[in-house]
Scaffold this motif. Structure first.
Motif, short mmCIF file in Angstrom:
data_model
loop_
_atom_site.label_atom_id
_atom_site.label_comp_id
_atom_site.label_asym_id
_atom_site.label_seq_id
_atom_site.Cartn_x
_atom_site.Cartn_y
_atom_site.Cartn_z
N TYR A 1 17.13 -22.77 -0.04
CA TYR A 1 16.90 -21.35 0.24
C TYR A 1 15.56 -20.90 -0.33
O TYR A 1 14.77 -20.23 0.37
N MET A 2 15.29 -21.24 -1.57
CA MET A 2 14.05 -20.81 -2.22
C MET A 2 12.84 -21.40 -1.52
O MET A 2 11.82 -20.72 -1.32
N ILE A 3 12.92 -22.67 -1.15
CA ILE A 3 11.81 -23.32 -0.44
C ILE A 3 11.59 -22.67 0.91
O ILE A 3 10.46 -22.36 1.31
N HIS A 4 12.69 -22.46 1.64
CA HIS A 4 12.59 -21.89 2.98
C HIS A 4 12.02 -20.47 2.93
O HIS A 4 11.11 -20.12 3.69
N ARG A 5 12.52 -19.67 2.02
CA ARG A 5 12.10 -18.26 1.97
C ARG A 5 10.69 -18.08 1.42
O ARG A 5 9.88 -17.34 2.00
N TYR A 6 10.39 -18.74 0.32
CA TYR A 6 9.14 -18.44 -0.40
C TYR A 6 7.99 -19.40 -0.11
O TYR A 6 6.84 -19.08 -0.39
N ILE A 7 8.30 -20.58 0.43
CA ILE A 7 7.24 -21.54 0.75
C ILE A 7 7.04 -21.66 2.25
O ILE A 7 5.97 -21.42 2.77
N LEU A 8 8.11 -22.01 2.97
CA LEU A 8 7.98 -22.21 4.41
C LEU A 8 7.62 -20.91 5.14
O LEU A 8 6.94 -20.93 6.16
N HIS A 9 8.08 -19.78 4.59
CA HIS A 9 7.75 -18.49 5.19
C HIS A 9 6.66 -17.75 4.40
O HIS A 9 6.38 -16.60 4.69
N GLY A 10 6.07 -18.43 3.45
CA GLY A 10 5.01 -17.81 2.67
C GLY A 10 3.68 -17.82 3.42
O GLY A 10 3.26 -18.86 3.93
N ARG A 11 3.04 -16.69 3.50
CA ARG A 11 1.81 -16.58 4.28
C ARG A 11 0.59 -17.13 3.56
O ARG A 11 -0.45 -17.37 4.18
N TRP A 12 0.69 -17.32 2.27
CA TRP A 12 -0.48 -17.80 1.53
C TRP A 12 -0.85 -19.22 1.91
O TRP A 12 -1.98 -19.64 1.73
N PHE A 13 0.11 -19.99 2.49
CA PHE A 13 -0.19 -21.37 2.90
C PHE A 13 -1.24 -21.42 4.00
O PHE A 13 -2.15 -22.24 3.97
N TYR A 14 -1.09 -20.57 5.03
CA TYR A 14 -2.03 -20.64 6.15
C TYR A 14 -3.37 -20.02 5.81
O TYR A 14 -4.35 -20.19 6.55
N ARG A 15 -3.45 -19.30 4.70
CA ARG A 15 -4.70 -18.66 4.30
C ARG A 15 -5.60 -19.58 3.48
O ARG A 15 -6.69 -19.18 3.09
N ASN A 16 -5.15 -20.79 3.26
CA ASN A 16 -5.92 -21.77 2.49
C ASN A 16 -6.19 -22.98 3.37
O ASN A 16 -5.26 -23.57 3.92
N PRO A 17 -7.44 -23.37 3.55
CA PRO A 17 -7.74 -24.49 4.45
C PRO A 17 -7.12 -25.80 3.98
O PRO A 17 -6.91 -26.71 4.80
N ILE A 18 -6.81 -25.91 2.70
CA ILE A 18 -6.22 -27.15 2.18
C ILE A 18 -4.76 -27.28 2.57
O ILE A 18 -4.28 -28.36 2.90
N THR A 19 -4.04 -26.15 2.58
CA THR A 19 -2.60 -26.18 2.85
C THR A 19 -2.23 -25.75 4.26
O THR A 19 -1.07 -25.86 4.65
N ALA A 20 -3.20 -25.26 5.03
CA ALA A 20 -2.89 -24.73 6.36
C ALA A 20 -2.27 -25.78 7.27
O ALA A 20 -1.30 -25.50 7.98
N SER A 21 -2.81 -26.98 7.25
CA SER A 21 -2.29 -28.03 8.12
C SER A 21 -0.86 -28.39 7.76
O SER A 21 -0.01 -28.61 8.64
N MET A 22 -0.56 -28.45 6.47
CA MET A 22 0.80 -28.76 6.03
C MET A 22 1.76 -27.66 6.46
O MET A 22 2.85 -27.95 6.96
N TRP A 23 1.37 -26.40 6.27
CA TRP A 23 2.23 -25.28 6.66
C TRP A 23 2.51 -25.30 8.16
O TRP A 23 3.64 -25.05 8.60
N LYS A 24 1.48 -25.61 8.93
CA LYS A 24 1.66 -25.71 10.38
C LYS A 24 2.70 -26.75 10.72
O LYS A 24 3.60 -26.51 11.53
N ARG A 25 2.62 -27.90 10.07
CA ARG A 25 3.53 -29.00 10.39
C ARG A 25 4.95 -28.74 9.91
O ARG A 25 5.91 -29.03 10.62
N ILE A 26 5.09 -28.21 8.70
CA ILE A 26 6.43 -28.14 8.13
C ILE A 26 7.25 -26.96 8.65
O ILE A 26 8.48 -27.01 8.57
N HIS A 27 6.59 -25.91 9.21
CA HIS A 27 7.45 -24.81 9.67
C HIS A 27 6.89 -23.99 10.82
O HIS A 27 7.65 -23.56 11.69
N PHE A 28 5.58 -23.75 10.86
CA PHE A 28 5.03 -22.91 11.91
C PHE A 28 5.32 -23.49 13.30
O PHE A 28 5.76 -22.77 14.21
N ASP A 29 5.10 -24.79 13.47
CA ASP A 29 5.35 -25.42 14.76
C ASP A 29 6.81 -25.28 15.18
O ASP A 29 7.12 -25.14 16.36
#
Length: 268
Positions: free
Chosen positions: A80-108
């Motif tokens: 629950y904590m991972i899904h709510r605060y990491i997978l749905h966290g917007r700060w991931f896509y705002r960083n070029p280092i983590t954007a690709s990971m965020w795209k793969r793990i949940h945005f897609d």
């Protein structure tokens, strides 16, 4: 490329057509795809390997089994904590280092909820996460044997979660009322308001933390349910996910895939 390398190789994303379209598959086809899918096969191998290591390193088999119920109790809250605060966290896509990971793990997955290739997380992300969450718990209880026992339990639970997650996106009406219930809750998460119903099979953390809702009429529809807040405006400001996708983010699903409104409002 080695067999193990193939397991970790990313499937092409956001392409035309779907090799495993859950919206067009029945339950028998899902079983066939699930049991032969490389990531699931890898999990099965890891379950066997970690279980064997747990037994081999054990000085007291009963003590080594204690982490199993502990992980079963803790894992839904961790998810629950991972899904709510990491997978749905917007700060991931705002960083070029983590954007690709965020795209793969949940945005897609939210952009195309029926695509099996992005429903399963990459083992490069999921396995280390499971290790970090569960192995310290097991190690505290019964050393290295407990650590591998805890990890094996997490892998089993992940396989169960992923199977029911597939059913929640499958063109199939379950016969078991409990599966109908969790399927309806997850459909709401994907097509009505993403800021709720974060669980997959266990919605107790949602209830305790105020993010549970049973029907669409209980809250307004979110404008970000399909893009997780990564709008066209956000993409212009933080373009890294859009560049990886090769197209602007979509803010609505394919109309052919949107669940009927009466299905969202229907009670279990």
């Amino acid at each position: 490329m080695s067999t193990l390398g193939k397991f970790f190789k990313e499937a092409p994303l956001m392409r035309k057509g779907r090799s495993h379209d859950l919206g067009k598959m029945n339950l028998a086809q899902l079983w066939s795809a699930y049991l032969t899918y490389p990531i699931i096969m890898l999990y099965f191998l890891l379950i066997i390997g970690t279980a064997v290591l747990s037994v081999y390193l054990s000085h007291n088999i009963w003590l080594s089994l204690i982490p199993i119920p502990v992980v079963i109790a803790v894992y839904p809250t961790a998810w629950y904590m991972i899904h709510r605060y990491i997978l749905h966290g917007r700060w991931f896509y705002r960083n070029p280092i983590t954007a690709s990971m965020w795209k793969r793990i949940h945005f897609d997955h939210h952009q195309d909820p029926h695509l099996l290739e992005v429903l399963f997380g990459s083992p490069l992300n999921t396995v280390p996460t499971m290790m970090v969450i569960t192995m310290p718990i097991g190690a505290i209880i019964s050393g290295w044997s407990g650590a591998f026992s805890a990890l094996s339990t997490a892998l089993v639970m992940t396989c169960i979660y992923e199977f029911f997650h597939c059913i929640q996106h499958l063109a199939y009406k379950p016969r078991w009322n409990w599966v109908v219930y969790i399927k309806q809750l997850h459909v709401l998460h994907h097509f009505h308001d993403e800021d709720g119903n974060y669980g997959i099979t266990n919605y107790l953390p949602d209830r305790l933390l105020g993010t549970f809702y049973r029907e669409a009429k209980e809250r307004p529809r979110s404008p970000y349910v399909f893009n997780l807040g990564y709008t066209v405006e956000e993409a212009e400001r933080y373009p890294w996910v859009m560049k990886k996708t090769g197209a602007p983010p979509r803010d609505r699903p394919d109309p052919a895939r949107a669940p009927r409104r009466e299905e969202l409002n229907r009670r279990a």
